[in-house]
Write an enzyme that holds these catalytic residues in place. Structure first.
Site, PDB file in Angstrom:
ATOM      1  N   LYS A   1      39.605  21.518  19.587  1.00 35.74           N
ATOM      2  CA  LYS A   1      39.081  20.261  19.034  1.00 35.74           C
ATOM      3  C   LYS A   1      39.843  19.865  17.769  1.00 35.74           C
ATOM      4  CE  LYS A   1      35.475  19.115  21.675  1.00 35.74           C
ATOM      5  NZ  LYS A   1      35.298  17.803  22.307  1.00 35.74           N
TER       6      LYS A   1
ATOM      7  N   ARG B   1      20.251  25.195  11.715  1.00 38.02           N
ATOM      8  CA  ARG B   1      21.011  24.170  12.421  1.00 38.02           C
ATOM      9  C   ARG B   1      20.283  22.844  12.182  1.00 38.02           C
ATOM     10  NH1 ARG B   1      23.802  27.860  12.809  1.00 38.02           N
ATOM     11  NH2 ARG B   1      24.976  28.697  14.563  1.00 38.02           N
TER      12      ARG B   1
ATOM     13  N   ARG C   1      35.485  31.950  19.755  1.00 36.37           N
ATOM     14  CA  ARG C   1      35.126  30.532  19.725  1.00 36.37           C
ATOM     15  C   ARG C   1      36.341  29.632  19.502  1.00 36.37           C
ATOM     16  NH1 ARG C   1      29.343  30.367  17.890  1.00 36.37           N
ATOM     17  NH2 ARG C   1      29.615  28.151  17.598  1.00 36.37           N
TER      18      ARG C   1
ATOM     19  N   GLY D   1      17.189  35.087  12.512  1.00 39.71           N
ATOM     20  CA  GLY D   1      16.538  33.797  12.783  1.00 39.71           C
ATOM     21  C   GLY D   1      16.490  32.887  11.575  1.00 39.71           C
TER      22      GLY D   1
ATOM     23  N   GLN E   1      19.246  31.727  10.140  1.00 42.67           N
ATOM     24  CA  GLN E   1      20.375  30.793  10.150  1.00 42.67           C
ATOM     25  C   GLN E   1      19.849  29.413  10.550  1.00 42.67           C
ATOM     26  OE1 GLN E   1      19.700  33.068  12.395  1.00 42.67           O
ATOM     27  NE2 GLN E   1      20.852  32.887  14.282  1.00 42.67           N
TER      28      GLN E   1
ATOM     29  N   VAL F   1      18.481  24.791  21.840  1.00 45.70           N
ATOM     30  CA  VAL F   1      17.295  23.985  22.171  1.00 45.70           C
ATOM     31  C   VAL F   1      16.906  24.188  23.641  1.00 45.70           C
ATOM     32  CG1 VAL F   1      16.380  21.645  22.367  1.00 45.70           C
ATOM     33  CG2 VAL F   1      17.723  22.270  20.371  1.00 45.70           C
TER      34      VAL F   1
ATOM     35  N   TYR G   1      37.585  26.623  21.655  1.00 47.64           N
ATOM     36  CA  TYR G   1      36.864  25.360  21.468  1.00 47.64           C
ATOM     37  C   TYR G   1      37.197  24.747  20.108  1.00 47.64           C
ATOM     38  CZ  TYR G   1      32.848  22.129  21.349  1.00 47.64           C
ATOM     39  OH  TYR G   1      32.045  21.018  21.271  1.00 47.64           O
TER      40      TYR G   1
ATOM     41  N   ARG H   1      22.663  26.895  24.951  1.00 49.42           N
ATOM     42  CA  ARG H   1      22.466  26.166  23.701  1.00 49.42           C
ATOM     43  C   ARG H   1      21.027  26.377  23.240  1.00 49.42           C
ATOM     44  NH1 ARG H   1      25.798  20.512  24.058  1.00 49.42           N
ATOM     45  NH2 ARG H   1      25.946  20.799  26.300  1.00 49.42           N
TER      46      ARG H   1
ATOM     47  N   ASN I   1      25.041  19.457  16.358  1.00 44.45           N
ATOM     48  CA  ASN I   1      24.114  19.780  17.458  1.00 44.45           C
ATOM     49  C   ASN I   1      23.263  18.604  17.903  1.00 44.45           C
ATOM     50  OD1 ASN I   1      24.788  22.392  17.743  1.00 44.45           O
ATOM     51  ND2 ASN I   1      22.995  23.234  16.677  1.00 44.45           N
TER      52      ASN I   1
HETATM   53  N1  LIG Z   1      25.981  18.204  22.595  1.00 41.77           N
HETATM   54  C1  LIG Z   1      26.413  18.572  21.413  1.00 41.77           C
HETATM   55  O1  LIG Z   1      25.627  19.059  20.611  1.00 41.77           O
HETATM   56  C2  LIG Z   1      27.848  18.373  20.998  1.00 41.77           C
HETATM   57  C3  LIG Z   1      28.205  18.734  19.690  1.00 41.77           C
HETATM   58  C4  LIG Z   1      29.521  18.567  19.285  1.00 41.77           C
HETATM   59  C5  LIG Z   1      30.439  18.009  20.137  1.00 41.77           C
HETATM   60  N2  LIG Z   1      30.070  17.651  21.396  1.00 41.77           N
HETATM   61  C6  LIG Z   1      31.119  17.108  22.259  1.00 41.77           C
HETATM   62  O2  LIG Z   1      30.643  16.042  23.037  1.00 41.77           O
HETATM   63  C7  LIG Z   1      31.228  16.075  24.327  1.00 41.77           C
HETATM   64  C8  LIG Z   1      30.143  16.070  25.381  1.00 41.77           C
HETATM   65  O3  LIG Z   1      29.338  17.224  25.226  1.00 41.77           O
HETATM   66  P1  LIG Z   1      28.022  17.477  26.072  1.00 41.77           P
HETATM   67  O4  LIG Z   1      27.048  18.112  25.180  1.00 41.77           O
HETATM   68  O5  LIG Z   1      27.648  16.259  26.814  1.00 41.77           O
HETATM   69  O6  LIG Z   1      28.540  18.618  27.056  1.00 41.77           O
HETATM   70  P2  LIG Z   1      28.596  18.669  28.658  1.00 41.77           P
HETATM   71  O7  LIG Z   1      29.169  19.984  29.035  1.00 41.77           O
HETATM   72  O8  LIG Z   1      27.280  18.291  29.230  1.00 41.77           O
HETATM   73  O9  LIG Z   1      29.625  17.501  28.980  1.00 41.77           O
HETATM   74  C9  LIG Z   1      31.007  17.689  29.092  1.00 41.77           C
HETATM   75  C10 LIG Z   1      31.467  17.006  30.363  1.00 41.77           C
HETATM   76  O10 LIG Z   1      32.889  17.131  30.464  1.00 41.77           O
HETATM   77  C11 LIG Z   1      33.214  17.493  31.789  1.00 41.77           C
HETATM   78  N3  LIG Z   1      34.501  18.191  31.769  1.00 41.77           N
HETATM   79  C12 LIG Z   1      34.788  19.418  31.263  1.00 41.77           C
HETATM   80  N4  LIG Z   1      36.087  19.698  31.411  1.00 41.77           N
HETATM   81  C13 LIG Z   1      36.659  18.614  32.027  1.00 41.77           C
HETATM   82  C14 LIG Z   1      37.956  18.292  32.462  1.00 41.77           C
HETATM   83  N5  LIG Z   1      38.965  19.155  32.280  1.00 41.77           N
HETATM   84  N6  LIG Z   1      38.157  17.102  33.066  1.00 41.77           N
HETATM   85  C15 LIG Z   1      37.143  16.223  33.249  1.00 41.77           C
HETATM   86  N7  LIG Z   1      35.876  16.470  32.864  1.00 41.77           N
HETATM   87  C16 LIG Z   1      35.643  17.661  32.260  1.00 41.77           C
HETATM   88  C17 LIG Z   1      32.061  18.376  32.237  1.00 41.77           C
HETATM   89  O11 LIG Z   1      31.962  18.504  33.640  1.00 41.77           O
HETATM   90  C18 LIG Z   1      30.875  17.630  31.620  1.00 41.77           C
HETATM   91  O12 LIG Z   1      30.401  16.628  32.467  1.00 41.77           O
HETATM   92  C19 LIG Z   1      32.116  17.316  24.367  1.00 41.77           C
HETATM   93  O13 LIG Z   1      33.441  16.937  24.122  1.00 41.77           O
HETATM   94  C20 LIG Z   1      31.593  18.167  23.259  1.00 41.77           C
HETATM   95  O14 LIG Z   1      32.590  18.982  22.712  1.00 41.77           O
HETATM   96  C21 LIG Z   1      28.808  17.827  21.836  1.00 41.77           C
END
Ligand SMILES: NC(=O)c1ccc[n+]([C@@H]2O[C@H](COP(=O)([O-])OP(=O)(O)OC[C@H]3O[C@@H](n4cnc5c(N)ncnc54)[C@H](O)[C@@H]3O)[C@@H](O)[C@H]2O)c1
Length: 312
Positions: free
Chosen positions: A148, A210, A141, A206, A208, A187, A144, A185, A173
């Site tokens: 970040k 979130r 992991r 089960g 754990q 959900v 990621y 994911r 989440n």
């Molecule tokens: N959904 C969650 O629960 C959650 C939780 C924590 C953080 N985040 C953060 O929020 C952001 C959006 O997440 P999401 O859930 O919408 O995920 P998602 O995968 O639906 O959206 C990510 C988007 O980024 C685009 N992308 C990926 N790599 C790219 C690149 N190199 N250049 C341009 N575009 C690129 C993907 O095509 C996608 O459209 C992310 O940065 C994620 O880490 C989301």
């Protein structure tokens, strides 16, 4: 009028953010390489005079004129971010450098969509922003989590070194319509399995937990954060503190879908955190925000979305 850039704008969260920005009158430039996002998520905006969609990978520099940058580009689910882990780190780190460079050139304010994963498998519960986390730097992991974390470092160094106006939110989440149906994911997994009457896979015992935040609540927090005074940088947790075990979630989904699915148990993947719950005290105080959508209501809307998607 704000000219807002949303990277990752064709993804799950990004597309909802684009909707809200258009609604409130911004000029929106949505940038995405469509790795996990899709044009269909923003298809309804394509004809709008204030909306523009650009295919671009944030690991390469971008030269545009904008006032605000919402940096969301990054695959967010283990299935996708582990598919090409080197590219995941590049997206977070080079993506942050490129977007911060852009913000510096055009003096734009910039928000980073960071994650609760920066806390790793936490020893502190719930997690306040002051907690530094417990992250494995070499696990599966890490591309990621560490990507970040490094992006956060870059944001704060650009802030200190170049006086950039930065905003960092740590997202817990979040779920809702337009999640990817098979990105693993929890959900979306549970809902899709339930709608197909397949066994619902639970990892570990089960127990754990979130916390699940509905997308509309999350986007509201993002917009409020972006509008905070210049000196407020975060990091700020955003999520729903209501905690549920995986078994409770599965049972809710089964009840809402009327599914005949059974629960099946599989071994816990490596580095999977046992417990995750945001401390949202800072968000309450700084942006007067707390989530409003109850899990049952959010799940209902999400189930309706997936029902339609699977029937298409
Ligand atoms: N959904 C969650 O629960 C959650 C939780 C924590 C953080 N985040 C953060 O929020 C952001 C959006 O997440 P999401 O859930 O919408 O995920 P998602 O995968 O639906 O959206 C990510 C988007 O980024 C685009 N992308 C990926 N790599 C790219 C690149 N190199 N250049 C341009 N575009 C690129 C993907 O095509 C996608 O459209 C992310 O940065 C994620 O880490 C989301």
């Amino acid at each position: 009028m704000n000219r807002s850039l949303v990277t990752g704008g064709a993804g799950f969260l990004g597309s909802h953010l684009c909707d809200r920005l258009i609604e409130r009158g911004d000029d929106v430039l949505c940038v995405d390489n469509f790795f996990t996002g899709s044009k269909s998520n923003v298809a309804h905006l394509l004809g709008h005079p204030r909306f523009e969609l650009m295919r671009h990978d944030v690991t390469f520099p971008l030269y545009v004129e904008v006032d605000r940058i919402f940096n969301l580009a990054c695959p967010a689910s283990p299935v996708y971010y582990q598919h090409d882990p080197v590219q995941t780190t590049k997206t977070s780190v080079h993506g942050a450098i490129n977007m911060l460079g852009l913000a510096k050139r055009v003096r734009a304010r910039i928000l980073q969509a960071s994650t609760s994963e920066v806390y790793g498998d936490p020893e502190v519960h719930p997690q306040p922003e002051g907690y530094w986390g417990r992250v494995n730097p070499i696990g599966i992991r890490s591309c990621y989590d560490e990507g970040k974390r490094c992006a956060e470092t870059l944001f704060f160094d650009y802030h200190r070194q170049h006086r950039l106006e930065i905003k960092v939110i740590r997202i817990f989440n979040t779920y809702g319509p337009r999640m990817h149906p098979n990105d693993g994911r929890v959900v979306s997994n549970f809902i899709v399995q339930a709608l197909r009457n397949q066994d619902i896979t639970i990892y570990g015992d089960g127990q754990q937990t979130r916390s699940f935040c509905y997308v509309d609540d999350l986007v509201e927090a993002m917009l409020r954060m972006m509008d905070t005074p210049a000196e407020f940088t975060g990091p700020m947790n955003v999520g729903n503190p209501g905690e549920f075990t995986m078994i409770e979630l599965a049972e809710k989904v089964i009840a809402l879908t009327g599914s005949g699915s059974r629960l099946v148990f599989q071994p816990l993947p490596s580095d999977d955190p046992k417990q995750r719950q945001p401390d949202i005290g800072l968000a309450k105080k700084s942006i007067d925000w707390e989530p409003k959508v109850a899990l049952g209501d959010g799940l209902k809307a999400t189930v309706a979305y997936f029902r339609k998607l699977l029937a298409a």
